[in-house]
Design an enzyme around this catalytic site. Structure first.
Site, PDB file in Angstrom:
ATOM      1  N   HIS A   1      -3.166   5.276   4.449  1.00 25.70           N
ATOM      2  CA  HIS A   1      -4.272   3.813   4.754  1.00 25.70           C
ATOM      3  C   HIS A   1      -6.402   4.326   4.347  1.00 25.70           C
ATOM      4  O   HIS A   1      -5.524   3.366   3.789  1.00 25.70           O
ATOM      5  CB  HIS A   1      -4.410   3.196   6.859  1.00 25.70           C
ATOM      6  CG  HIS A   1      -5.969   2.774   6.360  1.00 25.70           C
ATOM      7  ND1 HIS A   1      -5.993   1.443   6.296  1.00 25.70           N
ATOM      8  CD2 HIS A   1      -7.038   2.323   7.062  1.00 25.70           C
ATOM      9  CE1 HIS A   1      -6.932   0.804   6.204  1.00 25.70           C
ATOM     10  NE2 HIS A   1      -7.889   2.148   6.865  1.00 25.70           N
TER      11      HIS A   1
ATOM     12  N   TYR B   1       4.361   5.585  11.595  1.00 24.69           N
ATOM     13  CA  TYR B   1       4.471   4.530  12.112  1.00 24.69           C
ATOM     14  C   TYR B   1       5.319   3.451  10.808  1.00 24.69           C
ATOM     15  O   TYR B   1       5.649   2.358  10.761  1.00 24.69           O
ATOM     16  CB  TYR B   1       3.441   3.812  12.197  1.00 24.69           C
ATOM     17  CG  TYR B   1       2.396   3.367  10.776  1.00 24.69           C
ATOM     18  CD1 TYR B   1       2.234   2.628   9.884  1.00 24.69           C
ATOM     19  CD2 TYR B   1       1.520   4.681  10.926  1.00 24.69           C
ATOM     20  CE1 TYR B   1       1.440   2.878   8.569  1.00 24.69           C
ATOM     21  CE2 TYR B   1       0.598   4.449   9.978  1.00 24.69           C
ATOM     22  CZ  TYR B   1       0.616   3.592   9.067  1.00 24.69           C
ATOM     23  OH  TYR B   1      -0.249   3.743   8.027  1.00 24.69           O
TER      24      TYR B   1
ATOM     25  N   ARG C   1       0.195  -1.394   0.404  1.00 25.37           N
ATOM     26  CA  ARG C   1      -0.210  -0.259   0.044  1.00 25.37           C
ATOM     27  C   ARG C   1       1.112   1.333   0.325  1.00 25.37           C
ATOM     28  O   ARG C   1       1.691   1.244   0.909  1.00 25.37           O
ATOM     29  CB  ARG C   1      -0.926  -0.111   1.067  1.00 25.37           C
ATOM     30  CG  ARG C   1      -1.537   0.857   1.030  1.00 25.37           C
ATOM     31  CD  ARG C   1      -2.354   1.041   3.193  1.00 25.37           C
ATOM     32  NE  ARG C   1      -1.118   1.967   3.746  1.00 25.37           N
ATOM     33  CZ  ARG C   1      -1.049   1.611   5.335  1.00 25.37           C
ATOM     34  NH1 ARG C   1      -1.825   0.898   5.368  1.00 25.37           N
ATOM     35  NH2 ARG C   1      -0.629   2.895   5.743  1.00 25.37           N
TER      36      ARG C   1
HETATM   37  C1  LIG Z   1     -14.270  -4.994  13.007  1.00 22.68           C
HETATM   38  C2  LIG Z   1     -13.395  -4.397  12.186  1.00 22.68           C
HETATM   39  N1  LIG Z   1     -12.461  -3.385  13.291  1.00 22.68           N
HETATM   40  C3  LIG Z   1     -11.724  -2.838  13.043  1.00 22.68           C
HETATM   41  C4  LIG Z   1     -11.684  -1.505  11.805  1.00 22.68           C
HETATM   42  C5  LIG Z   1     -10.958  -0.657  11.374  1.00 22.68           C
HETATM   43  N2  LIG Z   1     -10.564  -0.673  10.068  1.00 22.68           N
HETATM   44  C6  LIG Z   1     -10.352  -0.138   8.888  1.00 22.68           C
HETATM   45  S1  LIG Z   1      -9.515  -0.591   8.210  1.00 22.68           S
HETATM   46  C7  LIG Z   1      -8.207  -1.780   9.480  1.00 22.68           C
HETATM   47  C8  LIG Z   1      -7.105  -1.858   9.302  1.00 22.68           C
HETATM   48  C9  LIG Z   1      -7.678  -3.377   7.410  1.00 22.68           C
HETATM   49  O1  LIG Z   1      -6.106  -3.811   7.810  1.00 22.68           O
HETATM   50  P1  LIG Z   1      -5.659  -5.099   6.115  1.00 22.68           P
HETATM   51  O2  LIG Z   1      -6.995  -5.953   6.651  1.00 22.68           O
HETATM   52  O3  LIG Z   1      -4.644  -5.611   6.346  1.00 22.68           O
HETATM   53  O4  LIG Z   1      -6.755  -4.138   4.555  1.00 22.68           O
HETATM   54  P2  LIG Z   1      -5.785  -3.381   3.996  1.00 22.68           P
HETATM   55  O5  LIG Z   1      -6.669  -1.907   4.410  1.00 22.68           O
HETATM   56  O6  LIG Z   1      -4.443  -3.010   4.621  1.00 22.68           O
HETATM   57  O7  LIG Z   1      -5.947  -3.483   3.039  1.00 22.68           O
HETATM   58  C10 LIG Z   1      -9.041  -0.832  10.022  1.00 22.68           C
HETATM   59  C11 LIG Z   1      -8.376  -1.722  11.762  1.00 22.68           C
HETATM   60  C12 LIG Z   1     -13.127  -2.358  10.954  1.00 22.68           C
HETATM   61  N3  LIG Z   1     -13.489  -2.067   9.714  1.00 22.68           N
HETATM   62  N4  LIG Z   1     -13.387  -3.581  10.959  1.00 22.68           N
END
Ligand SMILES: Cc1ncc(C[n+]2csc(CCOP(=O)(O)OP(=O)(O)O)c2C)c(N)n1
Lengths: 324, 367
Positions: free
Chosen positions: B261, B270, B257
């Protein structure tokens, strides 16, 4: 005395708790180097280390479940749920385990877990970032729920929650995180479960908590211009609810309006209306009225101003109550 | 890790997967490039629109274009896809208009497209939830007899996208259990972009994520997620396997990425700029352009025409976004239930009357 935003007041409260008691731990997603998505835990991992301020895997059931185990072992975990609606993967652990372990073990096991939940709308976010699920937890025996509305309470109530041997959920009004207020670091405001009269008045009692206390105070001020003298009560505690303070006020004013962002249907306002009607039936000059969200999934953010109770909706209820 | 084109744009032979790209025409290859460039332009426009206050939030896909175009282009129209919230590239390959994707981020809808039209489900924000829906949908496909018939117009695969962070969720692990138990026709695509907001993928796993399925009985393969050809080839082979009724598979797309985010995030808190630099040298678009130019598949005129098309698309997306009106307040009552509900009707009527009670039109209109 110092003026601090609510988020920084919670940070200061967490810092104090970490300093005072080596058993206090923080756990959650992104709470380390990032300091949480709202920066509430900013700097704490740097100062207390990764063993005390724990960045967890992305798993809410895992976070709460392991916090329960840590508590059984004698620690006092403070868990951050990133946003209100992301608590549901952990709902099972909170409801079936955390709330019941003390009861199940006939009082031998204590689970002093604190769950911090930034909640409520008004920040223009997508789905799941703006909900008010407090009633779902207030319905569960074994949990305590509090919701500070200002910096002083935020500083003190987080520490009181951590000192409590019961599980405490602290619903933090996220849209007020940047609202500044005085913090008195010397004198505690007392019992976290006591409601506060934050504006005395004689004509009507307006009760609110969390994000809507600020709105209620503005509504009371606006009503003052029309000669209505509104008493505003900040509930502060959602389970238990301080019905003494409420009833005393309603017995004086004869009118009660209760406001929250959550849908009114089976919301906390319904419970308050029922209990205050029982207690104050002969003092009431109007039915208890509720102002809240609709029986809908929280709408897309461009419609949230129509969904959320605002000053006008509160004043409308005030007028209806006083018209009886 | 499966790779077919290096970061320098060199084609490397791959005994297992070369045959899967053998029938790709030059036109197809130029199409992959075009897709990636258009998606990147739309993505940058999304970030810009957020900065200008037109979107509440945007989740950039910057850096993950090869993964998304490669997987998306390998699907058949009757395959059904369950995305997370960052699959703008996959959506593009499925014919979801890019401007439609903006609705949720602008705050005018919770979805905005008909999932059945392109077999592309609405975005799911709660991490990992959709992987179980994908397995259930696949169990339905099985029951409808649309697996392993040998008829390419009938056999259907289901695709579930999730992130490296999501791999920690209970739901994702339960999805792996269910899919394996019932041999459901699901292809799991884990986009390992190295970060879950501020948490590195090492916080979620001690083994490479493609092996996460092994304990559940699901084979996995790690693919260079910045290599569109490898992503296409492996996905195509995997979809064939899944459609044939041979059971679920897991692909780990090893990618990065490059942006934040979301637009609410500050990655400088970070991660190091050295890391970002290292990954930008593996950029999926640069590498594919080099490959196409070096072997004469693309010339200057083609590259310029793609850039022009991207400019036009970006302008269209921008205009559509700015022109997207706020919904009428009464619409929020429209779809809470499929059938009439007295409480919702009562509250709808109350709000209409309440809004009408304001003589000040600007307040009633919610401006
Ligand atoms: C159940 C839940 N907990 C927390 C969040 C907040 N949140 C949104 S995206 C994210 C990180 C997701 O990381 P990843 O699965 O690696 O996907 P990426 O966004 O990096 O594509 C978090 C913690 C959420 N959307 N749903």
């Amino acid at each position: 005395m110092e003026k601090l935003p609510i988020a920084k007041a919670i940070n200061a409260g967490l810092r104090k708790a970490l300093e005072d008691d080596p058993k206090v731990l923080l756990m959650g997603e992104d709470i380390g180097p990032l300091g949480g998505v709202f920066r509430v835990t900013e700097g704490l991992q740097k100062d207390f280390g990764e063993d005390r301020v724990i960045d967890t895997p992305l798993a809410e059931s895992g976070i709460v479940g392991t916090a329960i185990g840590l508590a059984v072992r004698g620690y006092r975990p403070v868990v951050e749920i990133q946003f209100d609606a992301f608590i549901f993967p952990a709902y099972d652990q909170i409801v079936t385990q955390l709330a019941k372990l003390h009861n199940r073990t006939a009082g031998t096991v204590k689970t002093p877990v604190v769950i911090r939940v930034p909640y409520g709308g008004g920040i223009g976010s997508p789905e799941h970032h703006s909900e008010s699920p407090e009633a779902l937890f207030a319905h569960v025996a074994g949990l305590r729920l509090i919701s500070p509305s200002n910096s002083n309470d935020a500083y003190w109530m987080i520490q009181q929650a951590i000192q409590d041997d019961d599980p405490v959920m602290i619903f933090e009004p996220k849209r007020r995180y940047w609202q500044k207020g005085e913090v008195d670091f010397q004198n505690s405001p007392g019992d976290k479960h006591r409601a506060h009269i934050v504006r005395p008045g004689t004509d009507l009692t307006l009760a609110a908590y969390g994000p809507l206390v600020t709105t209620a105070l503005s509504a009371a001020e606006a009503a003052q211009e029309e000669g209505k003298n509104i008493e505003v009560i900040d509930l502060r505690s959602l389970s238990p609810i301080d019905f003494e303070t409420l009833a005393e006020s309603v017995n004086r004013t004869g009118h009660l309006v209760i406001a929250h962002e959550a849908p009114t249907f089976v919301g906390l306002g319904a419970e308050i209306a029922a209990r205050i009607t029982e207690r104050c039936f002969f003092s009431l000059e109007a039915p208890v009225l509720r102002v809240g969200g609709f029986h809908l999934p929280y709408p897309p953010s461009r419609l949230e101003e129509h969904y959320l109770p605002d000053l006008d909706r509160m004043l409308d209820a005030v007028d209806r109550s006083l018209a009886y | 890790m499966v790779q077919m084109i290096t970061a320098d744009g060199e084609r490397v032979e791959n005994a297992e997967y070369d045959k899967l790209v053998a029938d790709l025409t030059d036109e197809d290859l130029r199409g992959f490039y075009r897709d990636m460039v258009l998606v990147r332009r739309v993505d940058n426009e999304g970030t810009a629109l957020q900065r200008q206050g037109q979107l509440g939030l945007w989740a950039p896909v910057l850096g993950q274009e090869a993964t998304q175009i490669g997987t998306g282009r390998a699907t058949h129209p009757n395959d059904y896809i369950f995305p997370t919230y960052r699959e703008h590239g996959v959506a593009f390959t499925r014919g979801v208009p890019p401007e439609t994707l903006l609705g949720m981020f602008r705050g005018v809808s919770h979805g905005g497209w008909d999932p059945t039209e392109n077999n592309f489900h609405t975005y799911t924000i709660v991490i990992g939830s959709q992987t179980l829906h994908a397995v259930g949908y696949a169990m339905g496909v099985q029951r409808d007899g649309n697996v392993g018939t040998g008829d390419p117009d009938r056999d259907t695969a289901v695709m579930a996208f999730f992130g490296d962070g999501a791999s920690s969720q209970g739901d994702v692990n339960e999805a792996l259990v269910f899919s394996a138990s019932y041999n459901a026709p699901v292809l799991f695509i884990c986009q390992n972009n190295q970060w879950a907001i501020s948490e590195p993928s090492t916080r979620q796993t001690r083994i490479p994520l493609y092996r996460r399925g092994e304990g559940f009985g699901i084979p996995g393969v790690r693919v260079d997620g910045n290599d569109v050809l490898a992503m296409y080839a492996v996905t195509k082979a995997s979809l064939d396997h899944v459609r044939s009724g041979a059971g679920p598979l897991l692909i780990e797309a090893f990618t990065y990425r490059m942006g934040a985010h979301t637009t609410a995030d500050d990655p400088t808190k970070y991660r190091s700029s050295a890391e970002v630099d290292a990954w930008s040298r593996r950029d999926p678009i640069d590498r594919f352009r080099k490959y196409l130019v070096n072997n004469g598949t693309a010339d200057e005129a083609f590259l310029t025409s793609v850039d022009d098309e991207a400019d036009q698309l970006a302008a269209r997306v921008r205009a559509a976004c700015i022109g997207m009106p706020d919904p009428d307040p009464s619409t929020m009552f429209d779809h809470a239930y499929a059938n009439p509900h007295p409480l919702v009707d009562e509250e709808r009527a109350w709000l209409a009357e309440y809004n009408a009670s304001f003589t000040d039109a600007s307040v009633a209109g919610g401006e």
